[in-house]
Design a protein around this motif. Structure first.
Motif, short mmCIF file in Angstrom:
data_model
loop_
_atom_site.label_atom_id
_atom_site.label_comp_id
_atom_site.label_asym_id
_atom_site.label_seq_id
_atom_site.Cartn_x
_atom_site.Cartn_y
_atom_site.Cartn_z
N GLU A 1 0.80 -1.22 0.00
CA GLU A 1 0.00 0.00 0.00
C GLU A 1 0.84 1.28 0.00
N SER A 2 2.07 1.20 0.46
CA SER A 2 2.90 2.41 0.56
C SER A 2 3.87 2.55 -0.60
N LEU A 3 3.75 1.70 -1.60
CA LEU A 3 4.73 1.65 -2.67
C LEU A 3 4.74 2.94 -3.48
N THR A 4 5.93 3.53 -3.64
CA THR A 4 6.10 4.68 -4.53
C THR A 4 6.80 4.27 -5.83
N THR A 5 7.65 3.24 -5.75
CA THR A 5 8.49 2.90 -6.90
C THR A 5 8.61 1.38 -7.00
N LEU A 6 8.27 0.83 -8.16
CA LEU A 6 8.41 -0.60 -8.42
C LEU A 6 9.29 -0.76 -9.66
N VAL A 7 10.46 -1.36 -9.48
CA VAL A 7 11.40 -1.55 -10.59
C VAL A 7 11.65 -3.05 -10.72
N MET A 8 11.16 -3.62 -11.82
CA MET A 8 11.29 -5.08 -12.06
C MET A 8 11.70 -5.28 -13.51
N GLU A 9 12.81 -4.72 -13.90
CA GLU A 9 13.28 -4.85 -15.28
C GLU A 9 13.98 -6.19 -15.46
N ASN A 10 13.69 -6.85 -16.58
CA ASN A 10 14.36 -8.12 -16.93
C ASN A 10 14.23 -9.15 -15.81
N THR A 11 13.01 -9.36 -15.37
CA THR A 11 12.77 -10.35 -14.32
C THR A 11 11.83 -11.46 -14.78
N GLN A 12 11.54 -11.54 -16.08
CA GLN A 12 10.70 -12.58 -16.68
C GLN A 12 9.27 -12.54 -16.18
N LEU A 13 8.77 -11.34 -15.91
CA LEU A 13 7.35 -11.20 -15.62
C LEU A 13 6.56 -11.39 -16.91
N GLN A 14 5.38 -12.00 -16.80
CA GLN A 14 4.55 -12.23 -17.96
C GLN A 14 3.08 -12.04 -17.61
N GLY A 15 2.24 -12.05 -18.63
CA GLY A 15 0.81 -11.85 -18.41
C GLY A 15 0.43 -10.39 -18.48
N GLN A 16 -0.80 -10.08 -18.06
CA GLN A 16 -1.32 -8.73 -18.16
C GLN A 16 -1.21 -8.01 -16.81
N ILE A 17 -0.92 -6.73 -16.88
CA ILE A 17 -0.83 -5.91 -15.66
C ILE A 17 -2.24 -5.54 -15.22
N PRO A 18 -2.63 -5.86 -13.99
CA PRO A 18 -3.98 -5.51 -13.54
C PRO A 18 -4.14 -4.00 -13.40
N THR A 19 -5.28 -3.49 -13.82
CA THR A 19 -5.55 -2.05 -13.73
C THR A 19 -5.47 -1.56 -12.29
N SER A 20 -5.81 -2.44 -11.34
CA SER A 20 -5.82 -2.03 -9.93
C SER A 20 -4.44 -1.66 -9.42
N LEU A 21 -3.38 -2.09 -10.10
CA LEU A 21 -2.03 -1.72 -9.67
C LEU A 21 -1.87 -0.20 -9.68
N PHE A 22 -2.49 0.44 -10.68
CA PHE A 22 -2.31 1.88 -10.84
C PHE A 22 -3.16 2.68 -9.86
N SER A 23 -3.92 1.99 -9.02
CA SER A 23 -4.70 2.66 -8.00
C SER A 23 -3.99 2.73 -6.66
N LEU A 24 -2.78 2.15 -6.59
CA LEU A 24 -2.02 2.29 -5.36
C LEU A 24 -1.79 3.77 -5.09
N GLY A 25 -2.18 4.20 -3.89
CA GLY A 25 -2.30 5.63 -3.62
C GLY A 25 -1.04 6.44 -3.74
N TYR A 26 0.16 5.81 -3.60
CA TYR A 26 1.40 6.57 -3.57
C TYR A 26 2.34 6.22 -4.73
N LEU A 27 1.88 5.37 -5.62
CA LEU A 27 2.74 4.91 -6.71
C LEU A 27 3.13 6.07 -7.61
#
Length: 952
Positions: free
Chosen positions: A310-336
């Motif tokens: 809930e307190s996340l301001t910065t998420l950096v996950m470059e070249n980590t083999q993430l796949q699939g679709q990004i959920p829209t709710s991620l962008f609702s984190l209040g401090y991102l």
């Protein structure tokens, strides 16, 4: 008479010699040896008495106890003769880049040394094992030099060590841990800071290094050559707030128990060889900054636990083999603020919903598989989709298919003035005065934010810097920040200029004092800036008239002058001696009668003047002038103590002066005790004592001027300030923090005893400041949990348990604060026409109803039904504070945490401040402090070469 005269001559000669050479002979010889090994020493290093005015030298009982010479342009080597200064407690030579050579083994002879700071010098060679002999050492800062070799295992002997910073050197080999009789860093159970980044350390991070007994809050090992796995023992150190292990060669899976670190703000694991599944970090609700880029994790669908941070301001996950679709709710984190997911296999449609208006500023999805993008309401968000399928299509110009680098062009603006046109290499200050500033660079090793364009951060940093300099009475007029950039290892670099006050240049004492505040971590930035160090530049404008005499010629001149002048003057001095002695006695008697300072404790002259901690003594004439003879125009209020006047000092600083009525004046001893107590408390939510006046029969206290008046006036509408729900939460939080500091961090703890809305002031940013400590009581007896004292306070706010028992505890303040909370939501007086606010709310509250059924009693200005998240919880906390029994009331630190949580919820659509300001008071108990830059041990204060600053 013929026999007496030679005796008098002999006594006079001895007296003159002792007066001239107060410094002990051994210390003088040691300093003379240091002076001979350095060039560019201060010009006033002349004569045989360093304790009498040598710049950077402080003494006690004729012994040298402190050498602080930061940024003074010294060159040469640190001679082994420093080991002869056996009473030395502080040695700070920071920011003298031309001090080179090895650190002498004789440093181990300084058995009383508590502070050793050599930041940003040119030392090289190994760190001597003798460093482990310094059993009193609290601060060890050797960062940003050229030290090589291994970290001495003997550092593990330093049981009092709080701060260990060996970063930015050339140290190699393993991290030492204990083995039998051999010590290691695992023995440093009281240390809070392990800063070992940017070296060449190799080998594994030993499992033994960490344990649940440790108090660490910073583990910074970034940019080394460490191998092996991350030890699971790291997850046992639940006090941790910042962990940087990035830029090594760590492998294997990430320990799953890292999610035990629920206080962690920043976690950097990037640029290693970590493998296996991504760790599940559910429960790390304080995490602001997470970077696990460029590792070898197995392919993973977008983890749902990201949404729990809930307190996340910065998420950096470059070249980590993430796949699939990004959920829209991620962008609702209040401090991102920033999302960096470059080089993965994320696909589908990018839909960021209504992120526009939140804190989100940058989404970088370069080199993924995004096929579509919904561009609804994203005008303030920079989206980068370069090298995604959506950018392979031809047609309309797509700005998101290119990369624009973020930047910050912030520079401190002028303060309501036009910049001056300055001659030579002078610079116009924010106050538009031409001067030669002291310059350098802040390096923040792990800031909890990534939006470098948010000017709010820099303004708050400037304010806290000025507060720190002013609280130490340093000659600083203003500060300027500029050029915010992130370097290759993600440190935030920020240029600083510090401008002198009332002249165009600093002297050496001013520079070394400013440098020490920055090198010794006395300055504490806001928690969002995280751990830092300062890289100062040598100051070139001391005003020494362009030349300096050689040491030899100065000394020869002194000797010749002393010989000739002494022969002529000795007889005259002898003849004048008797007359001067009589005159001195008369003057002392007159001063005794006119100066109350000297009467305060005539038996112990060294205790006769208050032991001030960052406060100053004003004359009556100074305050009279600052208030235009205490004019009616400057009369801003009155109370039981007396009248309050607004004043303005010659440097432009506004002050508030509380001038006591004759009938309310205290005895001198009581007044002395009060100002000594007030001068020790320093917190952003307490009105700061600037000084006092005990002159011409007056007793006046001088405080910082707080422009927006009292909370009472704001609630009643008298001040014209509209307090919505978020503002009321912010005010309640500030006042609660001030009280929590008094109860749990002040030394000794203090009970305010008169908390009420008229004693809570609002500054220009609507920050609350607790004021009026006239009834405060220190808890000097640590064996008792209460003070038995005459009941004092204000009816309506007064704790009934204290009223009945006359036993005062910190829970009495908690009760009063609970009444303030109820006053905040109702705007009603605590006692009004026979109605008591506490009883009134208890009678109508219904927890089964919306807003507890308090619609009719709540202040309509709040605007119920718009944005009152946390209202019911606020009422719960207020009612728990006004429980009849003190044992049933919460601590103020608990109240702080709860109000912070409410404020975070209510602020979801407002300007971002710190998402985890609870770092100052989360889980605080007496003697155990939370925030990384709180002065945490009495030993730390003992290291300061000027009056200590209490924890804040």
């Amino acid at each position: 008479m013929g026999e007496i005269m030679p005796l008098l001559l002999l006594l006079l000669c001895n007296y003159l010699f002792l007066a001239k050479a107060a410094t002990s002979n051994g210390d003088f010889i040691g300093l003379k040896a240091l002076m001979d090994s350095w060039q560019n020493t201060p010009p006033n290093w002349v004569g045989s008495d360093p304790c009498d005015g040598w710049d950077g030298i402080k003494c006690s009982n004729s012994r040298v106890t402190s050498i602080t010479l930061s940024s003074t342009g010294l060159t040469g080597e640190l001679s082994g003769d420093v080991g002869s200064l056996s009473e030395l407690e502080t040695l700070d030579l920071s920011y003298n880049k031309d001090i080179t050579g090895p650190l002498p083994q004789a440093i181990g002879n300084l058995k009383k040394l508590s502070t050793l700071i050599l930041v940003g010098c040119g030392f090289n060679g190994p760190i001597p094992d003798e460093i482990g002999n310094l059993q009193e050492l609290v601060y060890l800062s050797l960062n940003s030099n050229n030290f090589n070799g291994q970290i001495p295992a003997s550092i593990g002997n330093l049981s009092k060590l709080y701060w260990l910073d060996l970063a930015e050197n050339q140290l190699n080999g393993p991290i030492p841990v204990s083995n039998g009789s051999i010590p290691g860093l695992d023995k440093l159970l009281h240390a809070k800071h392990f800063h070992l980044g940017q070296n060449k350390l190799s080998g594994i991070i030993p499992q033994q290094l960490f344990s649940s007994e440790m108090a660490l809050i910073h583990v910074l090992f970034e940019g080394n050559q460490l191998r092996g796995s991350i030890p699971s023992s790291l997850g046992l150190v639940t006090t941790l707030e910042v962990v940087r292990l990035d830029g090594n060669m760590l492998s294997a899976s990430v320990p799953q128990n890292l999610n035990n670190l629920t206080k962690l703000h920043d976690l950097f694991l990037s640029n290693n060889k970590l493998s296996g599944s991504l760790p599940n970090l559910t429960g790390m609700s304080s995490l602001n900054y997470l970077d696990m880029s460029n590792n070898s994790f197995v392919p993973t669908d977008f983890p749902p636990w990201f949404l729990t941070l809930e307190s996340l301001t910065t998420l950096v996950m470059e070249n980590t083999q993430l796949q699939g679709q990004i959920p829209t709710s991620l962008f609702s984190l209040g401090y991102l603020q920033t999302l960096m997911l470059k080089g993965n296999k994320l696909n589908g449609t990018l839909d960021i919903g209504t992120a526009d208006g939140n804190h989100l500023r940058r989404i970088d999805l370069e080199s993924n598989l995004i096929g579509d993008f919904k561009q609804v309401g994203v005008s303030d968000v920079q989206v980068i989709l370069k090298d995604n399928p959506i950018c392979y299509e031809t047609g309309e110009d797509k700005t998101y298919c290119s990369v624009l680098q973020p930047n910050s062009s912030y520079t401190t603006p002028p303060k309501n003035c036009l910049p001056s046109t300055c001659s030579s290499d002078q610079i116009s200050s924010p106050n538009c005065e031409c001067a030669y500033p002291y310059t350098g660079t802040f390096i923040f090793r792990s800031p909890s934010f990534s939006d470098l364009g948010n000017e709010t951060y820099y303004v708050s940093l400037e304010e806290s810097l000025m507060h720190s300099f002013q609280s130490h009475n340093l000659p600083v007029d203003s500060v300027s920040l500029s050029n915010a950039t992130k370097n290759a290892v993600q440190y935030l670099e920020l240029s600083l200029q510090v401008f002198p006050s009332n002249q165009d240049h600093f002297n050496r004492t001013g520079i070394s004092s400013v440098g020490f505040v920055l090198s010794n971590q006395t300055f504490k930035p806001q928690p969002i800036f995280g751990p830092f160090y300062f890289d100062g530049e040598a100051y070139q404008h001391f005003g020494d008239n362009g030349h300096r005499e050689s040491k030899k010629s100065r000394n020869i001149g002194i000797i010749i002058g002393a010989a000739v002048g002494g022969s002529v003057l000795l007889v005259l001095l002898l003849l004048a001696g008797v007359y001067a002695f009589c005159q001195k006695k008369r003057a002392e008697k007159a001063l005794e009668q006119s100066n109350p300072f000297r009467r305060w404790d005539s038996r112990e002259s060294h205790n006769s003047i208050p032991q001030l901690q960052g406060a100053r003594v004003f004359s009556f004439e100074e305050l009279q002038k600052s208030t235009k003879n205490f004019s009616q125009d400057n009369d801003v209020g009155s109370g039981g103590y007396g009248k309050v006047y607004r004043g303005k000092l010659p440097n432009g600083q506004l002050i508030a002066i509380k001038r006591a009525h004759i009938e309310t004046m205290q005895g001198a001893l009581q007044f002395k005790a009060e100002i000594e107590l007030l001068s020790r408390v320093h917190h952003t939510n307490l009105v700061r004592l600037i000084g006092f006046c005990f002159d011409q029969g007056e007793q006046m206290l001088v405080y910082e001027y707080v422009p927006n008046g009292t909370l009472k006036d704001a609630i009643s509408g008298k001040s014209g300030i509209r307090l919505d729900w978020v503002r009321r939460l912010k005010i309640a939080l500030g006042a609660a923090k001030g009280l929590a500091y008094l109860h749990e961090l002040a030394n000794p703890p203090i009970i305010h005893r008169d908390i009420k809305t008229t004693n809570i002031l609002l500054d220009e940013r609507m920050n609350a400041k607790v004021a009026d400590f006239g009834l405060s009581k220190p808890m000097v007896d640590t064996e008792k949990d209460h003070i038995t004292t005459q009941v004092k306070g204000t009816m309506g706010y007064l704790d009934p348990e204290y009223y009945m028992s006359q036993q005062l505890t910190e829970k009495s303040d908690v009760y009063s604060f609970g009444v303030v909370m109820l006053e905040l939501i109702t705007a009603k007086k605590p006692l009004d026409r026979g109605k008591y606010i506490v009883i009134e709310i208890k009678n109508v509250i219904d927890q089964t109803k919306d807003l507890y059924g308090l619609h009719e009693i709540v202040d309509p200005v709040i605007g119920l039904g718009t944005n009152t998240k946390g209202f019911e919880k606020f009422v719960d906390i207020a009612m728990s504070c006004v429980q009849e029994s003190g044992a049933d009331r919460p601590s103020m630190s608990y109240v702080v945490r709860e109000i912070e949580n409410m404020l975070q919820q209510a602020r979801s659509n407002t300007t971002f401040e710190s998402p985890t300001t609870s770092s100052s008071y989360d889980d605080i108990s007496k003697g155990s402090y939370r925030h990384p830059y709180i002065t945490e041990s009495p030993d730390l204060n003992a290291a300061l070469p000027y009056p200590k600053i209490e924890p804040m």
